[in-house]
Motif scaffolding. Structure first.
Motif, short mmCIF file in Angstrom:
data_model
loop_
_atom_site.label_atom_id
_atom_site.label_comp_id
_atom_site.label_asym_id
_atom_site.label_seq_id
_atom_site.Cartn_x
_atom_site.Cartn_y
_atom_site.Cartn_z
N ALA A 102 0.81 -1.22 0.00
CA ALA A 102 0.00 0.00 0.00
C ALA A 102 0.84 1.27 0.00
CB ALA A 102 -0.93 0.01 1.20
N VAL A 147 -1.30 4.50 4.12
CA VAL A 147 -2.52 3.98 3.53
C VAL A 147 -3.60 5.06 3.51
CG1 VAL A 147 -4.33 2.25 3.77
CG2 VAL A 147 -1.97 1.65 4.27
N LEU A 181 -4.85 1.82 -3.95
CA LEU A 181 -5.37 0.74 -3.12
C LEU A 181 -5.75 -0.48 -3.95
CD1 LEU A 181 -7.54 2.72 -0.53
CD2 LEU A 181 -5.31 1.63 -0.17
#
Length: 183
Positions: A22, A26, A34
């Motif tokens: 990721a 994130v 993603l």
């Protein structure tokens, strides 16, 4: 004691794989980033599942049908990987199976930090990022999704596997068996 160490090492490895796939943050990732991370995790899970099922099924008799293969995945294979069986198996008898894991160990360890939750909430208000703890959980669930697909492929079943995270520790895998078209 050695099982606890092995489980914690697996959990740490899994968290690092998600972080690596990721990127650094994130909460700052775009939906496209993603999706790429999810594909990477699912692909890694596929490779691991393919190799593990070879190891765990080599001394077994051949499976009679697809239902026996799914039962093997739910009971024996899942137990070897996560030290528990799948909690619930459902089918519509038309090639679709639903596997419910009510307390997935890897998902219980992936709740985001308070700082990340605040940043994500701020971005939600700005409509720039639609992420949440549930979406972070679904990213963590992509590796086991790939594990299932790889194990099925290793046993001769071509299937698509999807995952839905209900609560942060509960997920449902949907397996759709793909049959070759006879047209």
């Amino acid at each position: 004691m050695s099982k606890e160490v092995a489980e914690s090492c697996f959990a740490m490895l899994h968290m690092e794989m998600v972080a690596l796939a990721a990127g650094d943050d994130v909460a700052e990732a775009t939906p496209a980033q993603l999706q790429v991370a999810a594909r990477r995790l699912e692909s890694a899970g596929f490779e691991v599942g393919l190799r593990l099922v070879e190891r765990h099924s080599k001394d077994r008799a051949r499976f009679a049908d697809t239902l026996d293969i799914i039962k093997f995945i739910c009971k024996d294979f899942w137990y070897e990987v996560y030290r528990k069986q799948i909690d619930k198996l459902q089918t519509n008898n038309r090639g679709v199976f639903m596997l419910q894991d009510n307390k997935h160990r890897l998902l219980s360890r992936c709740s985001p930090s308070l700082e990340r939750q605040i940043r994500t909430a701020n971005r939600l208000r700005e409509c720039l990022f639609m992420g949440s703890a549930k979406e972070l959980g679904s990213l963590h669930a992509k590796f086991p999704c790939g594990l299932i697909r790889g194990a099925l492929y290793g046993l001769g079943v071509n299937a698509s596997v999807g995952v839905e995270v209900h609560k942060l520790t509960s997920c449902q895998f949907t397996i759709r068996i793909q049959t070759p078209d006879t047209k």
